[in-house]
Motif scaffolding. Sequence first.
Motif: not given
Length: 894
Positions: A388, A391, A401, A404, A438
């Motif tokens: 997280i 993210f 990203r 993540a 996610v």
Amino acid sequence: MTTRSPMLRLACLVFLGLASPLPAQVDYQDNDSPWGQRADAGPDAEVPGWFYNLGITGLRAQLVADQPKALLIKYVFPKSPADGHIKIGDLIVGAGGQMFKEPHRNGYGEKVFGADGPIAELAHVLEGCQGAARNGKLALTLRRGKEIVDVELDVGQKYGAYASTYPGTCAKSDKILAELLKYLVEHQAKDGSFGDPVHNTFAPLALLASGDAKYLPAVKLNVQYHCRETRAKDKRIFDLINWSYMSAAIVLSEYHLATGEKWVLPELQEVHDHLAKSQYLHMSQINPKAKKSHPDDFPKGPKDSHGGWGHNPGFEGYGPIAMLTGQGALAYSLMDRCGIKVDREHHDAAYAFLRKGTGQNGYVWYGDKIGGPPNGWADMGRTGATGIANFLSPYSEPVYRERALSHAKVIGLHPQSFPDTHGSPPMGMAYTALAANVDPDSFRKLMDANRWWFTMAHCTDGSFYYQPNRDNAGYDSDARMTASSVVAFIFTIPKHSLVITGKDAKFAVKPADKPRVANKPMKVFVLAGQSNMQGHVNISTFDSLADDPKTLPILKEMRDADDRPRVCEKVWISSVGCEGDGVSDVIEQKGKLTAGFGASTEEIGPEFTFGIYMEKLLDEPILIIKASWGGKSLHTDFRPPSAGPYVWSDYELAQLKEQGDDLEQIKAEKAKDTGLFYRHMIEHVRKVLADIKQVVPEYDEEQGYELAGFVWFQGFNDLVSDWTYDKQMQPGGYDLYGELLAHFIRDVRNDLSAPKMPFVIGVMGIGGVEEGKKPPQKYFREAQVAPVSLSEFQGNVVAVQTAPFWDDQLAELQERMEQLESKFEEQAEKNPKLTPAAKERTLKKTIAKNFKPDELKRLKGASDGGYHYLGAAKIMAPIGKAFAEEMANLQATQ
């Protein structure tokens, strides 16, 4: 309670394998851990150890090595469903009429993560008995001394079963969350604290995420507590203070982002300043005592442990760890969003620490070193906090990203370690769920694999319990508070109402991020039966749902923004039987599902809300194939092939002979009619499946389809067939119906090449619950449910009782109205001079005199007779919803 025979008792003992027990993999240490640990206060203080909570039964059990397929009862809570039925020392050896099959496999490590064995098997039965198709009765098999004893616990249906989409779009999750939020507020201290850093993170976040303004004062009180307890220059160095500062950073940030209250910002700046100074960046921050107390962990150079956070400022003891560093990187990201200036070098140093401890598969180890093979894994809390944090990175580089997503996917790949995380396992659960969120597919896998935990940790008072674990951080007087705060928070994740759960569109999980539904086979559901499957509920009765808080939410789903019947975007239907005679003229109605696919274009059946709620629960394209003809029996019209020809009883033949009928002609007609509508049904399903695009223009043939379920809603003609079922007023008088229905299920699956297709039986509910206590309906409903108990149908055939949805008040009002109108007609016939207009005026006056305005309003909710469930949307709409929810439950277990 029943005691079994000696021979059956012996068979059970042999089945349990008592002669050569398998070792249970649950005792993590030789010092009676975890079972010997006790809570020092709270509702668990009276329990003589740290044992497994067995859901809402009120039982606590220990896993014993020499009883690998049993649960040893160690405590029974007073006034719980188990109180008075189960004793301390009993061994639960089976549930739901089945003996436990697998030995215990519940512990820490790749080979034993999860809950294989009695824990998981009991969880499955416990949740299942609470669903719409069950009666809330939990059947357990015990070994009490040398006896095998069967008991039945009434756990009720207050909560129902989890939907396949839980905790999102799930009535049970919503009920639990509402109770937990109330529980959290009730247990908040006067100073605003909820307890330790775990509670003070997830309790206020859950309350804030609920979106309910009534909880804001409690959240604000906790924010003020955090403000008082934190300062830029905190001189404490041995109180594990960084855990509290991480908690404060996250809660204060989310509160400011949700409310915009600016007074929080100076306080948040102080938290930031502490974390910046607390982060280990230089060897001058090493506590001199660390080299002596933890020589193996002492930094080997300036980049060893660089950028991380440990329990206290700088480097002491074990030094920086991934769990805290993930929270630190997350805290920096959130504070950046609040306008707090974060030094990127500090932030990058935290990300670098986490990266060094991440394996090739995305799993994060204890510190900044990979502690196992490249694709090794264990508990996922650290991976969750890191996921997280990546993210929500405020930086534009795509690598964050990408990382993540890799963290989310490894969680989805190994979801079984969810409840067992180093440090505080419940805290690890929260961060694991956040990172899995996610990637929707990974979140679904995580929740599906741990459905057992949410079932078993749920207590009779509505709170959740900290289940036995290798780690005990937080198991004391807060044993309930820890788990309750974390579960409440996890159940708010699908709301996406906080930044960390996806509120910000910049980082939220967007529909485009979800797997393309075109890659999945289209789910096809077959709905079949007679007139009540057709549906004789007029659209005009929809308004009746608005007057009841239980049905108002259903009405909102049934209508669009302009108060017109909703048109489903992802649900299509092909229906036969509502138009044409079904023999020479089988007319197909098709299109996107909306109202009007009932017995007429102004009516609905259960298909309407079934489709609406299946769309919500599955969130993917759905095709409904409906085949329903009014006035048709199972004994003749829908008779399945394997049941053979219709068998005439001596009673029927005697009745026909007494009437002087031509027996040979009647037998010939019966032979012609037998199974006719079964064949029409199968032919129509095959026809639609052969060319789905003629119903669903957007259908991708490469996508394919899956026959995902069958709903059978029929029975009235068999109920009233007193010649075929001549002993209908006696127990077992309808046993033939149950046998025919079992044949029907087998033949449908065989003829459609779907051997395990889930099957939902809608049980006759005309007249309501009370009518079902009297013959003949009592015996007929028993026959309809009978196939569910057959071993071949376990887990894939369920029955939904529709009687609870009957409206007794409306039925009574309609009966009064019918009696009044009948009496009026008799009197009107005696006055031939009465004109139609005068007759109508007189009837209106008579009705107004005998019915109150609110009763007349209620009567608008009926549009047909009792045999058609009064033609009432208030009855039929919840029935369709119940069919969908039970079907979704079956989808989750297949």
